[in-house]
Structure formats: C-alpha cells, structure tokens
Design an enzyme around this catalytic site. Structure first.
Site, PDB file in Angstrom:
ATOM      1  N   HIS A 183       0.907  -1.107   0.012  1.00  0.00           N
ATOM      2  CA  HIS A 183      -0.067   0.083  -0.114  1.00  0.00           C
ATOM      3  C   HIS A 183       0.927   1.064  -0.190  1.00  0.00           C
ATOM      4  O   HIS A 183       0.353   2.485  -0.571  1.00  0.00           O
ATOM      5  CB  HIS A 183      -0.902  -0.019   1.110  1.00  0.00           C
ATOM      6  CG  HIS A 183      -2.165  -1.030   1.292  1.00  0.00           C
ATOM      7  ND1 HIS A 183      -1.824  -2.203   1.668  1.00  0.00           N
ATOM      8  CD2 HIS A 183      -3.563  -0.931   0.779  1.00  0.00           C
ATOM      9  CE1 HIS A 183      -2.814  -2.937   1.427  1.00  0.00           C
ATOM     10  NE2 HIS A 183      -3.768  -2.130   0.989  1.00  0.00           N
ATOM     11  N   ASP A 253      -4.927  -6.052  -7.685  1.00  0.00           N
ATOM     12  CA  ASP A 253      -5.004  -5.276  -6.354  1.00  0.00           C
ATOM     13  C   ASP A 253      -5.179  -3.859  -6.779  1.00  0.00           C
ATOM     14  O   ASP A 253      -4.934  -3.333  -7.779  1.00  0.00           O
ATOM     15  CB  ASP A 253      -3.823  -5.674  -5.548  1.00  0.00           C
ATOM     16  CG  ASP A 253      -4.047  -5.537  -4.105  1.00  0.00           C
ATOM     17  OD1 ASP A 253      -4.977  -5.064  -3.713  1.00  0.00           O
ATOM     18  OD2 ASP A 253      -3.217  -5.879  -3.279  1.00  0.00           O
TER      19      ASP A 253
END
Length: 480
Positions: A183, A253
């Site tokens: 992330h 993702d």
C-alpha cells in the site's frame, strides 16, 4: 472501445447511496463497484439496498455489474467493521487445522454476502506468511507452511463458492515473504524460481483446483521473473498464472496503492496492467468519476496508439463476461438464499472451539498468575490499510499509545494487549516499562518475542477469539 475501457474498471465511492454520476457511469458500462467501510457502516440491509441500486443503474445499459468487497473474516472485515468479525480469520483457522470448520467459515461469509447482494469476494488470502515481520499479510495468512495454507485456501474457496459468490484468491504470486506493505511501498520477493514453485505457488494451485473463480495480483517485484515491474504490471508474472491453467479473470490489487502507481499514476498503471494480462482493474476507495473517465481515456489512447492490443482488451472483457454469466446462472438460488437464516448455532460453538485450539497451539497457558482485580491495558497501534480502523481486543480499562507517558496504575495485575509486538520495539518498550504485567495478549502474528510473562496468541482478532481468551483469563480469576 470507450465501453470496453469502462467494463474493465471497478472503482469505489464514499457513502451508503449511489451517487448520480456513478449511476450514469454504470449505465454506460462501468464494470462494477468495490464496497468499503463507508459503504457498509449502516449495516447489511443498507448494503443490500445499495447493491440493488448498483444493479438497477447497470441494467439501464444492459450490463451486469461486479459488486465486490474484502470480507476475509478475522482482522479484515467490511460488513462487521463496527463490531469485529463473528468468524475466525485465516491464521486462527490454519492453527485450528479443522478443514470442515474452514469450509464452513467460507460458506458462512458467502451466505451473508449473497444476502447482501455481493457477487465477488476479494478473499481468501493464499499468501504463505513465511516472513514473521510481514506488516500487511500476517494473520490474514492461513499458515507459514505452504501445505497447510494450500489445504485451507481450497476448503475456504469451496465453502464460499457453494453460496454462489465468487472467490478472488490473493495476492499472486505470493506476498508472504516480504517485509514491506505494498500500500505504501514496493516490496521485493527475492526468491529463486524453485522456492516460488515449492512455496508461494502451492496455495494458488490448490485454489485453482478447488475451482476459484478469480485471482488477484500483488504489487511486488519478483526479480526471478521480472526485475523491474511489480507483478500487477508484469507480463512474465501474470503469464506464470496462465501457465498454471487458470482461465478466470485476473483481478488487479487496488491501483491507487504505491506499489502500482506511485511513480506513474493510476491511468498509466491501468494500461500496463491490462497489457500484462490483468482483466479487472480495482482502482481503490473513494475515487471521483473524473479518475474513472481519465483511466478510460488512457486505455482508449493506448489501443489507438498500438501500446495496448485491442484483442487484449476484448479478451479481458470476455473473461469478465464469462464470470458474470456463471454468477447469473446461480442468481436464482442466490436470491432464494436471501431468506436463509444465519449459520446454525452449532457453527458459532464450533468457531469458539476452533479459537481455543488456535490459542492453545502457540500460547503459554501455564503459569498464569492470579488475575483477581486485574485491569486490561491496550497498547494501541495503527493497523495496516488492509485491516483499517476496526475494533480489536477485549474491552480495555486503559488505552496507551507509543509516546504517551506511563500513568500511575493501581497495584493490581495487568493484562496487556498488543498487536505484533515482535516487530514493534516501541510496543515492547511499553510492555517492559509497565509495572505489574501478568499476561500479554498478542492479537497479531505470534512472532518470536519473550515478554517474560505468559503470552496468549489468538492469532488474529475475532469475536470467537475474544471468547477463547476471556475463558482463559477467567479461569485465573479475572471477573470483569
């Protein structure tokens, strides 16, 4: 081409109602919507209503939408983000090692999602958490052992997909042996091909054999396959997945994560991901319609320039259509399930028994002192982005955060709760400095860390885990 460029995108918006501009996009062909905490906070009935709005908007253009969510159970939950998950997470299920319970857990989550109108669940995690310092996978993994992870991934997939909700196994080719969170960074999986095949790929093979409908990519660099691009954008990495005879959609993702787009932006990452072999592009939470249109424009421009072959874009949409057709085939039975009761009371009891076994597998249950009058202290630390801001642990009497001065405490035993103390020296220092620590409850990954007192490791947070820990504490005199 403009329609195709919308069909491959799945963004997200904030709130429990469908914005008008998103309704317009859905009618024009937008692939679907990913639900996050702000979409689900009002409860399951609200989610069902929102899903119906999404479907109705898509129907104006003649489309079926993907409605997806991250509902892993345990630490990662969207439907139960306010209360904590009522089912065990992956690490606890792997430690309990009861395949029937794991399959039943997948089925319980799937039943609830079907009732809420969700048709694709971004779960389970198939990563082998071989790095105990992994900051983002940890208790979301079934095991540090590839074989154990594989059999539980397969069981969970079977349970989930028996409800008519598609599974999306993640994060290919494996995010477990990394020390960074994609992330916020670009992790590297620095292993040779033999290790990749013998460890990372084993649960994904098992998932494919169990009939997993889709697979999610990871934003990690795998030098053995591609020394430059992260897996989500890498043709060699995604080609390896196709070499495993997996024919379902490859789901990226979230492209807003640093590992994918920090140096290039989301539209450019979307083009690269499609070209590499991805089919369905998750954009991330709370995205404006302008970004979706900008991304569609970039995809169209890439086709027109020859950077992205038109047949690759058409193939991506065809794979999505096949998935949606399969889901439509089970729509009638899924609709019937809206009236199904919650899982039988026996499942809740079996979940607590599984939590007891998971706790016993790695905990020090001997030598716990008398806890009469004990206070519960939580050392609070931020969760990773995947977990988010959700409750964890037993309700505390006191919350401390790293950097807070230590308060004056009464002369009573302390039950101290932490997450991942083995990789957080600031947490370990607080535990060492607190007077009267009698028991440490580690709700994160049970890494190597000796606090000098008995340690309880439920292997992730869940309500069954709370019940199991509470039982142990009460046997030693804790009465609150």
């Amino acid at each position: 081409m403009e329609t195709l460029a919308l069909r491959v995108q799945v963004p997200a918006f904030a709130g429990a109602t469908l914005p008008d501009d998103y309704a317009e996009l859905l009618g024009a062909g937008l692939g679907g919507i990913c639900l996050f905490g702000t979409n689900t906070a009002a409860g399951e009935e609200s989610v069902r209503s929102l899903a119906a709005e999404i479907r109705a908007a898509s129907a104006t253009g003649g489309w079926d939408p993907v409605i997806t969510i991250d509902e892993e159970g345990g630490d990662v939950t969207r439907l139960e983000a306010l209360t904590g998950s009522s089912v065990l997470g992956a690490a606890a299920l792997g430690a309990a090692d009861d395949l029937s319970l794991t399959e039943e857990t997948g089925r319980a989550i799937g039943t609830r999602l079907a009732r809420a109108g969700v048709n694709l669940n971004l779960a389970p995690v198939a990563d082998v958490n071989s790095n105990p310092d992994n900051p983002v996978i940890a208790t979301r993994s079934f095991s540090r052992d590839a074989g154990v992870a594989a059999k539980h991934v397969a069981a969970w997939v079977r349970g989930m997909e028996s409800t008519g909700v598609a599974a999306c196994v993640k994060h290919f080719p494996g995010h477990g042996d990394t020390g960074q969170d994609s992330h916020v960074a670009l992790p590297v999986l620095d292993v040779d091909l033999a290790t990749l095949r013998d460890r990372e790929l084993v649960p994904f093979l098992a998932a494919a054999e169990a009939g997993a409908a889709s697979v999610m990519t990871s934003h990690i660099v795998v030098p053995a396959l591609d020394p430059e691009l992260p897996g989500t954008l890498s043709a060699p990495v995604l080609g390896m997945l196709r070499d495993l005879d997996f024919e379902g959609p490859i789901v990226s993702d979230a492209l807003d994560m640093a590992g994918a787009s920090a140096t290039r932006g989301i539209p450019a990452a979307a083009v690269l991901s499609l070209r590499a072999g991805a089919d369905l592009l998750l954009l991330g939470p709370e995205k404006p319609v302008s970004l979706v249109r900008e991304t569609a424009d970039a995809i169209v421009a890439a086709v027109e320039s020859g950077e992205l072959p038109l047949d690759r874009l058409q193939d991506a949409v065809a794979r999505i259509d096949r998935l949606l057709a399969d889901l439509a085939d089970s729509a009638e039975s899924s609709s019937d399930r809206l009236g199904d009761p919650d899982p039988d009371p026996g499942f809740a009891k079996r979940s607590v028994e599984g939590a007891r076994r998971a706790l016993a597998a790695v905990s020090d249950l001997t030598g716990i002192p008398d806890l009469t009058g004990a206070r519960v202290v939580t050392v609070d630390t931020a969760a990773n982005i995947a977990v988010g801001d959700v409750p964890w642990g037993i309700s505390p009497d006191l919350v401390l955060r790293p950097g807070d001065p230590l308060p004056d405490l009464p002369d009573v035993p302390l039950v101290v709760q932490v997450r991942d103390a083995h990789r957080r020296p600031e947490v370990a220092r607080i535990v060492a400095d607190l007077p009267g620590v009698a028991v440490l409850v580690e709700w994160g990954w049970p890494g190597a860390y000796d606090p000098g007192v008995p340690r309880l490791c439920p292997q992730g947070y869940s309500l069954p885990g709370v019940a199991a820990v509470t039982e142990v504490l009460r046997r030693s005199g804790w009465t609150r």
